[in-house]
Design a protein around this motif. Structure first.
Motif, short mmCIF file in Angstrom:
data_model
loop_
_atom_site.label_atom_id
_atom_site.label_comp_id
_atom_site.label_asym_id
_atom_site.label_seq_id
_atom_site.Cartn_x
_atom_site.Cartn_y
_atom_site.Cartn_z
N TYR A 1 -41.42 25.28 -0.23
CA TYR A 1 -42.00 26.39 -1.01
C TYR A 1 -43.03 27.09 -0.15
N ARG A 2 -42.98 28.42 -0.17
CA ARG A 2 -43.96 29.23 0.57
C ARG A 2 -44.58 30.21 -0.42
N HIS A 3 -45.89 30.12 -0.56
CA HIS A 3 -46.59 30.90 -1.59
C HIS A 3 -46.75 32.37 -1.22
N SER A 4 -46.93 32.66 0.06
CA SER A 4 -47.24 34.03 0.48
C SER A 4 -46.25 34.53 1.53
N HIS B 1 -48.05 25.90 0.71
CA HIS B 1 -46.73 25.36 1.02
C HIS B 1 -46.50 24.10 0.20
N GLY B 2 -45.24 23.82 -0.07
CA GLY B 2 -44.90 22.59 -0.75
C GLY B 2 -43.59 22.04 -0.23
N ARG C 1 -43.82 34.92 -3.38
CA ARG C 1 -43.42 33.51 -3.32
C ARG C 1 -41.93 33.39 -2.96
N SER C 2 -41.61 32.30 -2.27
CA SER C 2 -40.22 32.09 -1.87
C SER C 2 -39.95 30.60 -1.72
N GLN C 3 -38.67 30.28 -1.67
CA GLN C 3 -38.21 28.92 -1.38
C GLN C 3 -37.18 29.00 -0.27
N ASP D 1 -46.36 28.02 10.28
CA ASP D 1 -46.87 28.93 9.26
C ASP D 1 -48.35 28.67 9.01
N LYS D 2 -48.74 27.41 9.00
CA LYS D 2 -50.15 27.09 8.80
C LYS D 2 -50.99 27.54 9.98
N LEU D 3 -50.47 27.41 11.19
CA LEU D 3 -51.21 27.89 12.35
C LEU D 3 -51.47 29.38 12.26
N SER D 4 -50.53 30.12 11.70
CA SER D 4 -50.67 31.57 11.64
C SER D 4 -51.76 32.02 10.68
#
Length: 209
Positions: free
Chosen positions: A48-51, A132-133, A22-24, A89-92
């Protein structure tokens, strides 16, 4: 015949298996302060990125994002940049929709088909809908992140020639987490790198000779 065009998925993320690191990320544009206080402040958009939050992955994705924005002259400050980061990121990870079923494909000419609930009922909490958030910078972080990033965008007019991005990459968990004052995580983080994005790619991402 339905198909998934390769250009939908970034080359460096194609067929990747997401890892829960996880990262921000904060996308920041400095606001020039004048002699008179006008209430202005730096513009910040936080994601926010979960992975896949480890530096090698995030920095590659930032480089791809900048390359796309430079080529299309579409950089428009932190909010737009953060939104495009999430979009790419979602496309990937949209290939996870296929779920290993050779009979399930996506028509690149009609991507809206993907949004039909009936076409996704086989999925349970798919990563491309979650993961993501959009965060309030004043709230800090959740507390379970392992890395923080700051992407400093240029203050020049968006229609000028592309300019350099500066990035800050935290050390692994070198900031307040869990029971700590997570609202101060970015302020108290220890940074393993602070400099131009291209230098970060050379120092952190480059393959060993």
């Amino acid at each position: 015949m339905l198909f998934l065009r390769r250009r939908w998925v970034p080359a460096h993320t194609r067929r990747r298996v997401p890892m829960s690191t996880r990262s921000q990320l904060r996308f920041v544009q400095r606001v020039e302060q004048t002699g008179e206080t006008d209430g202005s402040a730096d513009r910040v958009a936080q994601v926010y990125r979960h992975s896949d939050g480890y530096p090698e992955s995030v920095l590659r994705d930032l480089a791809q994002l900048k390359e796309l924005l430079d080529a299309t002259r579409a950089e428009r400050g932190p909010g737009y940049t953060a939104a495009t980061f999430v979009f790419l990121d979602k496309l990937s990870t949209v290939n996870l929709y296929l779920d290993g079923d050779p009979g399930r494909t996506i028509d690149a000419a009609q991507p809206a088909d993907l949004l039909e609930p009936d076409n996704m009922e086989h999925l349970d909490q798919p990563l491309f809908l979650l993961g993501h958030g959009v965060e309030n910078p004043a709230d800090g972080i959740h507390g379970d992140e392992e890395y923080l990033y700051v992407v400093e965008l240029p203050t020049e007019n968006s229609f000028d020639e592309p300019t350099e991005w500066t990035v800050k990459v935290s050390g692994h968990s070198t900031f307040p987490r869990w029971e700590g004052p997570t609202d101060e995580a970015f302020e108290q983080a220890r940074w393993q790198f602070h400099g131009p994005l291209e230098h970060a790619l050379e120092e952190i991402v480059a393959e060993p000779a």
